[in-house]
Design an enzyme around this catalytic site. Structure first.
Site, PDB file in Angstrom:
ATOM      1  CB  SER A 134      -0.961  -0.047   1.195  1.00 26.52           C
ATOM      2  OG  SER A 134      -1.954   0.929   1.091  1.00 26.52           O
ATOM      3  CG  ASP A 184       7.125   5.381 -11.333  1.00 24.65           C
ATOM      4  OD1 ASP A 184       7.699   4.330 -11.666  1.00 24.65           O
ATOM      5  OD2 ASP A 184       5.882   5.459 -11.226  1.00 24.65           O
ATOM      6  CE  LYS A 206      -5.082  -2.657   0.946  1.00 27.36           C
ATOM      7  NZ  LYS A 206      -5.497  -1.378   0.351  1.00 27.36           N
TER       8      LYS A 206
END
Length: 422
Positions: A174, A185, A199
């Site tokens: 999460s 990224d 998740k």
């Protein structure tokens, strides 16, 4: 500190029996106003008599950054265990302190292993410690377009240039995956460890009457590259790794390929799948926890993290044999699959296959000795936690942590570090 120890079985709270109740029910009985007294009746391992323990209730404050410090002359370390309130502030303060107290700081290891997530706003604030203001962190998108939202960083970062290694594993989920995925990224740091849990769902609850609620998935999380971290294949509720060929490719800010469809994959993978599966099996059955209950019963009142060395692995093997511990190895998994397939196709299962299955079963516990160093390290951490709590547990684990050693080596090798970000 008041006398309650890990492994104690609570039999009653203020005289009300807790036998047969689940953990949540016992927790509700324990709760009360700060300053009030509660009397626990407990059964301790190795003792025949019950004992009564008096506690004064107080507000529970579990630190989300239980430890930070230097793990080499020039490399700092920060552990974040949960994304509760002020997680971003506490991580930022830990990094500031490392920089102030260590002018020669050359890199930071940020540990998100085993961190199951928490508040989304704190995931944004934690990311903001290392990335600039007004940077997109996460977008939530669902079927109702009016509910879609984007979350950007709001503050000036603590440090957006210091070399950073982020540790993740199968227990990172999460909010942990949002932070690690964002840093990947944006090419802000190198991820090291194992693929995260996967998740990436936004869930809300609705009252349905009769003191019941239903939990509904309303959206998914998407990180800056556009990928979703949610796993797409499961087996008995556990996410499965899927081949890279079946995952959709995306690109980081500098053009590195990254994939969706199941958690965040590290830039630098460390750890054997078989080893991790054995460790997960031991933990899921609370066998390390239960062994330490017995082991610490004969120990003194404290230990020294610097000097302590667990030397009872043979005792642990004996303990497993008494508990008739078993797990399904990869070779056994493949053999069982072959035998099931043979039965489905009505082939006669040969004695050789049956004998192979029996032989594998007899050597499995002895086979665990392959992972003696890893298991001994986990036992040492559990023992340290009994005497020195979460901070001691982390400090003990740092001594023999292969992933920490790999992270330090990586931060000392600038060429390799930079190559992983290109």
């Amino acid at each position: 500190k008041a006398g309650l120890k890990a492994g104690d079985v609570i039999l009653a709270v203020d005289g009300k029996s807790t036998v047969g109740k689940n953990t949540e029910d016992v927790s509700d009985i324990l709760k009360g106003y700060p300053g009030t007294e509660v009397i626990l009746t407990v059964k301790r391992f190795g003792e025949s008599k019950e004992r009564k323990i008096s506690l004064i209730r107080d507000e529970v404050n579990v630190p989300n950054v239980p430890y930070s410090g230097m793990i080499s002359e020039d490399i700092g370390y920060v552990a974040l265990t949960t994304f509760t309130r002020n997680a971003g502030k506490n991580v930022g303060n830990a990094v500031k302190k490392l920089k102030e107290e260590n002018p020669g700081l050359k890199g930071v290891v940020f540990d998100l292993r085993g961190n199951g997530g928490g508040l989304l706003t704190e995931a944004v604030d934690v990311s903001n410690v290392f990335i600039p203001k007004n940077e997109l962190v996460v977008t939530t998108r669902g079927k109702v377009k009016d509910w879609d939202r984007s979350f950007k960083t709001l503050n000036k970062p603590v440090d957006e240039v210091i070399p950073l290694v982020v540790l993740i594993d199968h227990g990172s989920a999460s909010a942990s995956e949002i932070v690690s995925g964002v840093l990947q990224d944006l090419d802000r740091g190198v991820l090291l460890g194992q693929r995260s849990y996967g998740k990436g769902l936004v869930q809300n609850t609705r009252d349905v009457g009769y003191n019941s609620k239903v939990k509904m998935t309303t959206a998914k999380y998407y990180i800056p590259s556009g990928r979703c971290i949610q796993s797409v294949k499961y087996d008995n509720g556990e996410p499965l790794d899927i081949p890279d060929a079946e995952r959709t490719p995306f690109k980081t800010k500098s053009g590195r390929p990254v994939l969706d469809g199941g958690g965040v994959k590290p830039d630098f993978v460390v750890g054997e799948n078989e080893e991790l599966r054995v460790i997960k099996s031991l933990n899921s059955k609370f066998l390390i926890f239960s062994f330490v209950n017995e082991y610490v019963a004969n120990m003194g009142e404290s230990i020294s993290i610097e000097d302590y060395q667990f030397d009872g692995f043979d005792q642990f093997i004996d303990f497993l044999e008494k508990r008739e511990y078993s797990y399904e190895s990869e070779s056994e998994k493949m053999l069982n699959k072959l035998m099931r397939k043979a039965q489905e196709e009505e082939f006669e299962i040969s004695d050789e296959l049956k004998n192979a299955a029996a032989k594998i079963n007899t050597i499995k516990i002895k086979d665990i000795t392959r992972y003696e160093d890893k298991i001994s390290s986990l036992i040492e951490k559990e023992i340290a936690g009994r005497f020195l709590y979460e901070k001691g547990k982390i400090k003990m684990g740092l001594r023999n942590d292969e992933e920490i050693k790999e992270a330090i080596d990586l931060l000392h090798n600038d060429a390799k570090y930079q190559s992983l970000l290109k």
